[in-house]
Scaffold this motif. Structure first.
Motif, PDB file in Angstrom:
ATOM      1  N   LEU A  14    -102.305 -43.371 -30.375  1.00 39.15           N
ATOM      2  CA  LEU A  14    -100.981 -43.965 -31.319  1.00 39.15           C
ATOM      3  C   LEU A  14    -100.153 -44.637 -31.268  1.00 39.15           C
ATOM      4  N   PRO A  15    -100.254 -46.177 -32.266  1.00 43.01           N
ATOM      5  CA  PRO A  15    -100.082 -46.863 -32.190  1.00 43.01           C
ATOM      6  C   PRO A  15     -98.146 -47.082 -31.807  1.00 43.01           C
ATOM      7  N   TRP A  16     -98.268 -48.459 -30.685  1.00 39.69           N
ATOM      8  CA  TRP A  16     -96.374 -48.223 -31.037  1.00 39.69           C
ATOM      9  C   TRP A  16     -96.181 -49.384 -31.244  1.00 39.69           C
ATOM     10  N   GLU A  17     -97.409 -50.763 -30.932  1.00 39.73           N
ATOM     11  CA  GLU A  17     -96.181 -52.180 -31.345  1.00 39.73           C
ATOM     12  C   GLU A  17     -97.848 -52.933 -31.449  1.00 39.73           C
ATOM     13  N   VAL A  18     -97.723 -54.396 -31.738  1.00 41.32           N
ATOM     14  CA  VAL A  18     -98.714 -54.679 -32.351  1.00 41.32           C
ATOM     15  C   VAL A  18     -98.270 -55.984 -33.004  1.00 41.32           C
ATOM     16  N   TRP A  19     -98.995 -56.524 -32.484  1.00 40.59           N
ATOM     17  CA  TRP A  19     -98.882 -58.330 -32.309  1.00 40.59           C
ATOM     18  C   TRP A  19    -100.134 -58.856 -33.494  1.00 40.59           C
ATOM     19  N   THR A  20    -100.188 -59.683 -34.734  1.00 41.26           N
ATOM     20  CA  THR A  20    -101.087 -60.568 -35.113  1.00 41.26           C
ATOM     21  C   THR A  20    -101.019 -62.168 -35.340  1.00 41.26           C
ATOM     22  N   ILE A  21    -101.925 -62.544 -35.061  1.00 37.88           N
ATOM     23  CA  ILE A  21    -101.787 -63.904 -35.052  1.00 37.88           C
ATOM     24  C   ILE A  21    -103.137 -64.346 -36.423  1.00 37.88           C
ATOM     25  N   ARG A  22    -102.362 -65.288 -37.556  1.00 32.91           N
ATOM     26  CA  ARG A  22    -103.142 -65.305 -38.872  1.00 32.91           C
ATOM     27  C   ARG A  22    -103.258 -67.582 -38.470  1.00 32.91           C
ATOM     28  N   VAL A  23    -104.211 -67.072 -38.575  1.00 30.34           N
ATOM     29  CA  VAL A  23    -105.045 -68.566 -38.068  1.00 30.34           C
ATOM     30  C   VAL A  23    -105.950 -69.331 -40.207  1.00 30.34           C
ATOM     31  N   GLU A  24    -105.545 -70.585 -39.649  1.00 27.27           N
ATOM     32  CA  GLU A  24    -106.334 -70.887 -40.757  1.00 27.27           C
ATOM     33  C   GLU A  24    -106.455 -72.313 -39.781  1.00 27.27           C
ATOM     34  N   ALA A  25    -107.982 -72.640 -40.138  1.00 26.81           N
ATOM     35  CA  ALA A  25    -108.283 -73.720 -38.839  1.00 26.81           C
ATOM     36  C   ALA A  25    -109.297 -74.781 -40.011  1.00 26.81           C
ATOM     37  N   LYS A  26    -108.881 -75.617 -40.003  1.00 21.22           N
ATOM     38  CA  LYS A  26    -109.448 -77.250 -40.966  1.00 21.22           C
ATOM     39  C   LYS A  26    -109.938 -78.113 -40.163  1.00 21.22           C
ATOM     40  N   ALA A  27    -110.500 -79.504 -40.968  1.00 22.55           N
ATOM     41  CA  ALA A  27    -110.647 -80.513 -39.962  1.00 22.55           C
ATOM     42  C   ALA A  27    -109.538 -81.546 -40.398  1.00 22.55           C
ATOM     43  N   THR A  59     -95.238 -61.112 -36.625  1.00 24.93           N
ATOM     44  CA  THR A  59     -97.117 -61.779 -36.952  1.00 24.93           C
ATOM     45  C   THR A  59     -96.491 -63.310 -37.233  1.00 24.93           C
ATOM     46  N   PHE A  60     -97.868 -63.936 -36.712  1.00 23.55           N
ATOM     47  CA  PHE A  60     -97.349 -65.952 -36.562  1.00 23.55           C
ATOM     48  C   PHE A  60     -98.374 -65.928 -37.126  1.00 23.55           C
ATOM     49  N   ASP A  61     -98.318 -67.439 -37.747  1.00 23.97           N
ATOM     50  CA  ASP A  61     -99.190 -68.199 -38.657  1.00 23.97           C
ATOM     51  C   ASP A  61     -98.919 -69.189 -37.959  1.00 23.97           C
ATOM     52  N   PHE A  62    -101.017 -69.942 -37.775  1.00 26.46           N
ATOM     53  CA  PHE A  62    -100.507 -71.486 -37.414  1.00 26.46           C
ATOM     54  C   PHE A  62    -101.792 -71.731 -38.084  1.00 26.46           C
TER      55      PHE A  62
END
Length: 224
Positions: free
Chosen positions: A122-135, A7-10
């Motif tokens: 059957l999932p074997w790999e999951v990549w997740t991007i979490r985003v917070e967008a602000k002005a 999981t990546f956070d931006f």
């Protein structure tokens, strides 16, 4: 088998979401894609080559590499644009002006089951991007964010390469009759592992709404 997860956070501006997600997901797929399989006979095959191209970002200071596949680029663009549109939805915003969401790239195998049921995924790999967008209103802050985000995304691209080089589970090369259970054969020029992309929008809960409601009720009570 439990799927591996990353999981990546931006934190971005809205106009940067597309490039951040595209860079990360294309970098992952670059490592999870093979050339087309050409079977001469059962158990014997050759694998075609994969072209690559450099992509210069417009809103972050970064250039990344992706598979030179028009069909893959079109597929990815469709998913990313849908996520970008969901992030920009007027209903997806808190009182603090923050828009939130996450998008996932999942690799999976298909497992045959008895007729008439569809194969089990059957999932074997999951990549997740979490985003917070602000002005961002300050031009100086915007330029600093552009440079910082480019460095951060670049670090994640390096991490992706390191993860790909680890000794870990990968589906075995299948027999010709079962290649569709492991790889997506619908692309004319490449053959990635089966994958799917999904997204949700989850705006961070407001920490002020409850307090404002309590104060409003208190003022209304005193008015009587």
């Amino acid at each position: 088998m439990n799927a591996r997860t990353q999981t990546f956070d931006f934190t971005t501006e809205c106009h940067q979401v597309n490039e951040v997600v595209s860079c990360i997901f294309h970098s992952i797929l670059f490592h999870r894609t093979m050339g087309k399989f050409h079977y001469r006979q059962e158990g014997k095959y050759s694998i075609g080559t994969i072209g690559y191209e450099d992509i210069d970002c417009d809103f972050i200071d970064l250039t990344y590499v992706r598979c030179a596949s028009t069909s893959l680029a079109r597929t990815m663009s469709q998913h990313v644009q849908e996520f970008d549109k969901a992030i920009r939805d007027p209903n997806n915003v808190t009182e603090n002006g923050i828009r939130g969401g996450q998008i996932s790239l999942e690799f999976y195998n298909k497992k045959k089951v008895n007729w008439p049921f569809n194969p089990e995924c059957l999932p074997w790999e999951v990549w997740t991007i979490r985003v917070e967008a602000k002005a961002i209103r300050s031009e100086i802050e915007r330029q600093m964010n552009r440079e910082y985000l480019g460095e951060l995304v670049g670090e994640k691209v390096v991490l992706i390469a390191e993860v790909m080089n680890r000794q870990q589970y990968l589906p075995k090369i299948p027999a010709q009759s079962e290649v569709d259970l492991i790889f997506d054969t619908t692309f004319p020029d490449i053959q990635p592992y089966l994958f799917r992309i999904s997204h949700t929008t989850t705006s961070p809960p407001s920490t002020t709404s409850v307090g404002k409601t309590v104060r409003r009720i208190f003022r209304e009570t005193l008015a009587f």
